[in-house]
Design an enzyme around this catalytic site. Structure first.
Site, mmCIF file in Angstrom:
data_model
loop_
_atom_site.group_PDB
_atom_site.id
_atom_site.type_symbol
_atom_site.label_atom_id
_atom_site.label_comp_id
_atom_site.label_asym_id
_atom_site.label_seq_id
_atom_site.Cartn_x
_atom_site.Cartn_y
_atom_site.Cartn_z
ATOM 1 N N ARG A 1 -6.189 1.461 -9.623
ATOM 2 C CA ARG A 1 -7.212 0.519 -10.121
ATOM 3 C C ARG A 1 -6.633 -0.878 -10.322
ATOM 4 O O ARG A 1 -7.213 -1.873 -9.902
ATOM 5 C CB ARG A 1 -7.780 1.030 -11.450
ATOM 6 C CG ARG A 1 -8.612 2.293 -11.393
ATOM 7 C CD ARG A 1 -9.225 2.525 -12.759
ATOM 8 N NE ARG A 1 -9.953 3.770 -12.868
ATOM 9 C CZ ARG A 1 -9.440 4.893 -13.367
ATOM 10 N NH1 ARG A 1 -8.181 4.902 -13.786
ATOM 11 N NH2 ARG A 1 -10.157 5.992 -13.440
ATOM 12 N N ILE A 2 -5.482 -0.938 -11.003
ATOM 13 C CA ILE A 2 -4.912 -2.244 -11.332
ATOM 14 C C ILE A 2 -4.393 -2.928 -10.080
ATOM 15 O O ILE A 2 -4.618 -4.129 -9.869
ATOM 16 C CB ILE A 2 -3.802 -2.097 -12.385
ATOM 17 C CG1 ILE A 2 -4.405 -1.608 -13.713
ATOM 18 C CG2 ILE A 2 -3.076 -3.422 -12.591
ATOM 19 C CD1 ILE A 2 -3.378 -1.263 -14.774
ATOM 20 N N ARG B 1 1.521 5.991 -3.054
ATOM 21 C CA ARG B 1 1.767 7.403 -2.770
ATOM 22 C C ARG B 1 0.798 7.919 -1.717
ATOM 23 O O ARG B 1 1.158 8.732 -0.873
ATOM 24 C CB ARG B 1 1.642 8.205 -4.068
ATOM 25 C CG ARG B 1 1.997 9.674 -3.934
ATOM 26 C CD ARG B 1 2.085 10.341 -5.279
ATOM 27 N NE ARG B 1 0.857 10.214 -6.052
ATOM 28 C CZ ARG B 1 0.647 10.833 -7.212
ATOM 29 N NH1 ARG B 1 1.584 11.593 -7.736
ATOM 30 N NH2 ARG B 1 -0.488 10.662 -7.862
ATOM 31 N N THR C 1 4.133 -5.804 -14.578
ATOM 32 C CA THR C 1 3.265 -5.619 -15.749
ATOM 33 C C THR C 1 2.984 -4.138 -15.977
ATOM 34 O O THR C 1 2.054 -3.788 -16.696
ATOM 35 C CB THR C 1 1.929 -6.373 -15.571
ATOM 36 O OG1 THR C 1 1.286 -5.913 -14.368
ATOM 37 C CG2 THR C 1 2.143 -7.877 -15.506
ATOM 38 N N ARG D 1 5.643 -0.813 -16.150
ATOM 39 C CA ARG D 1 6.604 -0.262 -17.091
ATOM 40 C C ARG D 1 7.995 -0.759 -16.705
ATOM 41 O O ARG D 1 8.360 -0.803 -15.532
ATOM 42 C CB ARG D 1 6.591 1.273 -17.077
ATOM 43 C CG ARG D 1 5.425 1.900 -17.835
ATOM 44 C CD ARG D 1 5.563 1.691 -19.348
ATOM 45 N NE ARG D 1 4.565 2.436 -20.103
ATOM 46 C CZ ARG D 1 3.372 1.985 -20.452
ATOM 47 N NH1 ARG D 1 3.021 0.755 -20.081
ATOM 48 N NH2 ARG D 1 2.543 2.715 -21.159
ATOM 49 N N GLU E 1 12.520 -1.626 -24.218
ATOM 50 C CA GLU E 1 11.720 -2.346 -25.223
ATOM 51 C C GLU E 1 11.968 -1.787 -26.621
ATOM 52 O O GLU E 1 12.097 -0.574 -26.793
ATOM 53 C CB GLU E 1 10.227 -2.213 -24.884
ATOM 54 C CG GLU E 1 9.828 -2.936 -23.616
ATOM 55 C CD GLU E 1 8.321 -2.860 -23.356
ATOM 56 O OE1 GLU E 1 7.562 -2.530 -24.281
ATOM 57 O OE2 GLU E 1 7.915 -3.134 -22.229
ATOM 58 N N HIS F 1 4.976 -7.618 -23.659
ATOM 59 C CA HIS F 1 4.115 -6.467 -23.361
ATOM 60 C C HIS F 1 2.682 -6.732 -23.840
ATOM 61 O O HIS F 1 2.105 -5.970 -24.627
ATOM 62 C CB HIS F 1 4.666 -5.202 -24.030
ATOM 63 C CG HIS F 1 4.184 -3.936 -23.363
ATOM 64 N ND1 HIS F 1 4.943 -2.799 -23.290
ATOM 65 C CD2 HIS F 1 3.019 -3.631 -22.747
ATOM 66 C CE1 HIS F 1 4.277 -1.841 -22.668
ATOM 67 N NE2 HIS F 1 3.099 -2.333 -22.331
ATOM 68 N N GLY G 1 -0.006 -7.430 -21.641
ATOM 69 C CA GLY G 1 -0.938 -7.373 -20.526
ATOM 70 C C GLY G 1 -2.327 -6.901 -20.901
ATOM 71 O O GLY G 1 -3.324 -7.324 -20.306
#
Length: 327
Positions: A159-160, A180, A240, A242, A271, A289, A291
């Site tokens: 989606r992103i 993938r 944005t 991980r 983090e 972090h 986003g």
């Protein structure tokens, strides 16, 4: 009156979300907003029917071994679930849910912001103004690079990733991707996207690389030192997703040596710690972090959590259950 589910929330959530949770369930809130330590988390999972954690909570096998018989649902506040040992939870009969979909536009907006900010040296310009040292316009000052016509390689076309592609196309970028699974031909055509089954081959040809895949055991250090060296020295990398997907030490070494043009990072491998050498680089934009940090997005995340818990309480399968195929 039927007994209400005991729900423990590990961090402060937006006020409308907390209020609605209190209306529906027997809720324990974290009013300090400090991350729970191991002892507090152990107490929470020992007494709760439902745990609502966030990305700052490590729900590993050791912690889950202390779960009480009452715990039947971990309703994660967030789309990512790499901080939860989902397999162990499933083995103990505990369902895990997340909040997909509602953060797509916010995260894609932040990705596009970084894609623009790094090549155009936005942070350097802002810092110059803030320092009071700006002497006025100059034909050669703070020259960056345009993104129009550049190749954008998207790592992870969910989606992103697709939302990033739509935004980047509006800025005249050429869309390439590695995923993938290849997109349906119609979706690929709509995005005018070029698919690469070889990540190595894609990386070597891109001007900007955007990391938009989830963190799983298969994607840990997917961009390792070897793959980062495939990038052109004029390339930029934006993450944005991980921090663990990119070998942060290797990336930092390349930026220090001038082997990459720059980086825009909203996430980090350890983090909240950030490599000091990375922070010292002028050709990077580093964000904490944020986003998904919009009022609308964070409230919609909470609404998803509530729907998952309420559906579970009513004896039905939660709509956002994390399944083995997603791991």
């Amino acid at each position: 009156m039927p007994t209400r589910l005991k729900v423990v929330v590990t961090r402060r959530l937006p006020e409308p979300v907390e209020t609605r949770l209190r209306e529906l369930f027997d809720v324990t809130l974290n009013m300090t907003d400090a991350p729970m330590d191991a002892e507090a988390l152990s107490e929470a999972i020992a007494t709760a029917d439902v745990l609502v954690p966030t990305v700052t909570d490590e729900i590993d096998g050791k912690l889950l071994a202390r779960a009480g018989e009452r715990l039947k649902l971990i309703a994660n506040y967030g789309a990512g679930f790499d901080h939860i040992d989902v397999e162990t939870a499933r083995g103990r009969g505990i369902l895990v849910t997340n909040t997909p979909g509602v953060l797509t536009d916010d995260t894609a907006d932040m990705t596009m912001t970084l894609i623009l900010a790094v090549p155009r040296r936005i942070m350097e310009g802002a810092a110059l103004i803030q320092s009071g040292d700006w002497a006025g316009w100059s034909p050669t000052a703070l020259m960056g690079r345009r993104v129009t016509g550049k190749r954008l390689g998207i790592l992870g076309m969910g989606r992103i990733g697709q939302a990033v592609a739509r935004r980047a196309r509006a800025f005249g970028m050429q869309i390439h991707y590695h995923n993938r699974r290849r997109l349906h031909a119609d979706a690929e055509a709509a995005l005018e996207a070029t698919y690469w089954d070889s990540l190595d081959q894609m990386l070597a040809r891109m001007d900007v690389v955007s990391v938009n895949c989830p963190h799983t055991p298969a994607t840990y250090h997917l961009l390792n030192a070897r793959r980062l060296k495939l990038l052109k020295p004029t390339a930029y990398i934006v993450n944005t997703a991980r921090g663990e997907i990119v070998d942060e030490n290797a990336l930092t070494r390349m930026l220090v040596r001038g082997e990459l043009a720059g980086a825009g990072l909203d996430v980090f491998e350890h983090e909240p710690a950030v490599n000091p050498k990375l922070m010292a680089q002028k050709n990077v934009v580093l964000l904490p972090h944020m986003g998904s940090a919009t009022e609308e997005g964070r409230i919609e995340m909470g609404e998803k959590v509530i729907i998952n818990i309420k559906t579970f309480a009513d004896g039905h399968r939660p709509p956002d259950q994390v399944l083995p195929s997603m791991l």
